[in-house]
Design an enzyme around this catalytic site. Structure first.
Site, mmCIF file in Angstrom:
data_model
loop_
_atom_site.group_PDB
_atom_site.id
_atom_site.type_symbol
_atom_site.label_atom_id
_atom_site.label_comp_id
_atom_site.label_asym_id
_atom_site.label_seq_id
_atom_site.Cartn_x
_atom_site.Cartn_y
_atom_site.Cartn_z
ATOM 1 N N ASP A 1 5.759 4.847 5.167
ATOM 2 C CA ASP A 1 6.801 3.970 5.730
ATOM 3 C C ASP A 1 7.119 2.787 4.812
ATOM 4 O O ASP A 1 8.188 2.197 4.909
ATOM 5 C CB ASP A 1 6.435 3.491 7.155
ATOM 6 N N HIS A 2 6.210 2.482 3.867
ATOM 7 C CA HIS A 2 6.420 1.339 2.966
ATOM 8 C C HIS A 2 7.042 1.737 1.624
ATOM 9 O O HIS A 2 7.429 0.874 0.840
ATOM 10 C CB HIS A 2 5.089 0.617 2.718
ATOM 11 N N HIS B 1 1.220 3.884 2.185
ATOM 12 C CA HIS B 1 1.680 4.584 3.387
ATOM 13 C C HIS B 1 3.182 4.832 3.260
ATOM 14 O O HIS B 1 3.928 3.958 2.819
ATOM 15 C CB HIS B 1 1.421 3.734 4.640
ATOM 16 N N HIS C 1 -6.993 -2.591 5.735
ATOM 17 C CA HIS C 1 -6.198 -1.543 6.373
ATOM 18 C C HIS C 1 -6.970 -0.228 6.270
ATOM 19 O O HIS C 1 -6.382 0.844 6.141
ATOM 20 C CB HIS C 1 -4.843 -1.460 5.665
ATOM 21 N N ASP D 1 0.051 -4.452 5.740
ATOM 22 C CA ASP D 1 -0.580 -3.821 6.902
ATOM 23 C C ASP D 1 -2.063 -4.170 6.903
ATOM 24 O O ASP D 1 -2.760 -3.905 5.922
ATOM 25 C CB ASP D 1 -0.434 -2.301 6.833
ATOM 26 N N HIS E 1 7.077 -5.638 11.018
ATOM 27 C CA HIS E 1 6.261 -4.435 11.160
ATOM 28 C C HIS E 1 5.592 -4.462 12.544
ATOM 29 O O HIS E 1 4.375 -4.557 12.684
ATOM 30 C CB HIS E 1 5.204 -4.357 10.053
ATOM 31 N N HIS F 1 0.865 -1.182 0.000
ATOM 32 C CA HIS F 1 0.000 0.000 0.000
ATOM 33 C C HIS F 1 0.899 1.227 0.000
ATOM 34 O O HIS F 1 2.130 1.098 0.008
ATOM 35 C CB HIS F 1 -0.966 -0.019 1.187
#
Ligand SMILES: [Zn+2]
Ligand SMILES: [Zn+2]
Length: 331
Positions: A111-112, A109, A197, A220, A283, A107
């Protein structure tokens, strides 16, 4: 010193512990039997090799980099998510950017995906990659990549003109995905499945299959029936998790972090349904100082099988058994 822990399915824990000791000894005295972190781009069949490059969250900490997992099978080297520091981690495991076959995003976000510019541009510069990189991700990936290409247009131009880098190697080729088989090459199949998510929609998990074996990455997600459906019977399940005090209320600023992820008890329930040979956490969100012992204890309330807490550079070899190689003890 190498440390191997080997997990077998459907064995009582005493028998498992006995086998761990015996098989660990076997591996220790026969180091050539299983590939370790020391090898680079090619994994001899019929192994699937999984390396946790980053097991962290948005928190900028040194021992858990951003979410990123490397899956190697046969001639395929596939990266799942590109969190902070993924290029450094790839360097540590000896896999240059030009040996990467594809990048898959769970996805969007940050942080990914925040490691993408470094992976892509520094990777291209230092590895002298000459081919475009295929990126698979949810709706919105094409726009995100287009904007990155715009943001770094000056650097790309300079690298081609001044550093004589091959233009073709700077290209990124995007495929926006739906649930189902999205990649099939050299005997490796990647299946994307929807996870929950919300409000991040769509978000995907991935199942990677090779020569009758598989690994599933949760991405996530909250507790997800769809994940259980797609993960059933897998050898290795890498799952996200969040742990918080029981007193966490809706008015707490961290409530939404807790509410958008999977609790330890829910993860245990998921493992109990999926019945992997081994479950491993990556994670890992520990809110308000919760510790890892509590995480394991809570998971085991719903699950009696093997579960471990992932670490950066922890590596798994999947065959008829799943073995674990801890990076720190390998050095
Ligand atoms: Zn997320
Ligand atoms: Zn995340």
């Amino acid at each position: 010193m190498k440390t191997f822990i080997i997990y077998l399915p459907d064995k009582k824990s005493v028998i498992r512990l006995f086998l761990v000791v015996i098989l660990s000894f076997f591996v220790l005295v026969s180091p050539g039997q299983i590939k370790t972190n020391d090898d680079s781009s090619h994994v001899n069949p019929p192994f699937i090799k999984v390396t946790l490059l980053g097991t962290g969250t948005p928190q900028p900490i040194m021992d858990r980099f951003g979410p990123s997992t490397l899956v190697q099978a046969g001639s395929e080297a596939l990266l799942f998510d590109a969190g902070r520091g993924c290029l450094q981690r790839l360097k540590q495991v000896g896999l240059p950017y030009d040996k990467l076959n594809a990048l898959f995003l769970t996805h969007l976000h940050s942080d990914h995906i925040v490691g993408i510019p470094d992976l892509w541009l520094t990777g291209w510069l230092v590895s002298k990659r000459t081919l475009p990189l295929n990126i698979y991700g949810p709706e919105g990936t094409a726009e995100m990549i287009r904007n990155l290409q715009k943001a770094f247009a000056f650097d790309i131009k300079m690298r081609i003109e001044d550093d004589k880098a091959m233009e073709e190697g700077s290209r990124l080729s995007v495929n926006e995905i739906q649930e189902g088989t999205i990649y099939e090459k050299n005997g490796v199949r990647v299946i994307a499945f929807r996870v929950d998510h919300y409000p991040v929609v769509p978000a995907f998990g991935y199942r990677i299959e090779y020569m009758g074996h598989s690994v599933v990455l949760s991405g996530d997600t909250r507790y997800s029936e769809n994940l259980i459906r797609f993960a059933k019977g897998t050898d290795l399940l890498i799952h996200e998790v969040v742990i918080a005090p029981d007193t966490l209320g809706k008015s707490d600023p961290k409530y939404n972090i807790w509410a958008h992820h999977t609790t330890a008890e829910q993860a245990g329930k998921t493992f109990n349904e999926v019945k992997p040979k081994l479950a491993a956490y990556s994670h890992i969100s520990k809110l308000y100082g919760r510790d890892e012992q509590e995480l394991l204890r809570r998971s085991k309330a719903n699950y009696a099988g093997p579960v471990i807490i992932g670490e950066d550079l922890m590596c798994f070899s999947i065959l008829d058994t799943v073995s674990v190689n801890l990076w720190k003890t390998n050095k």
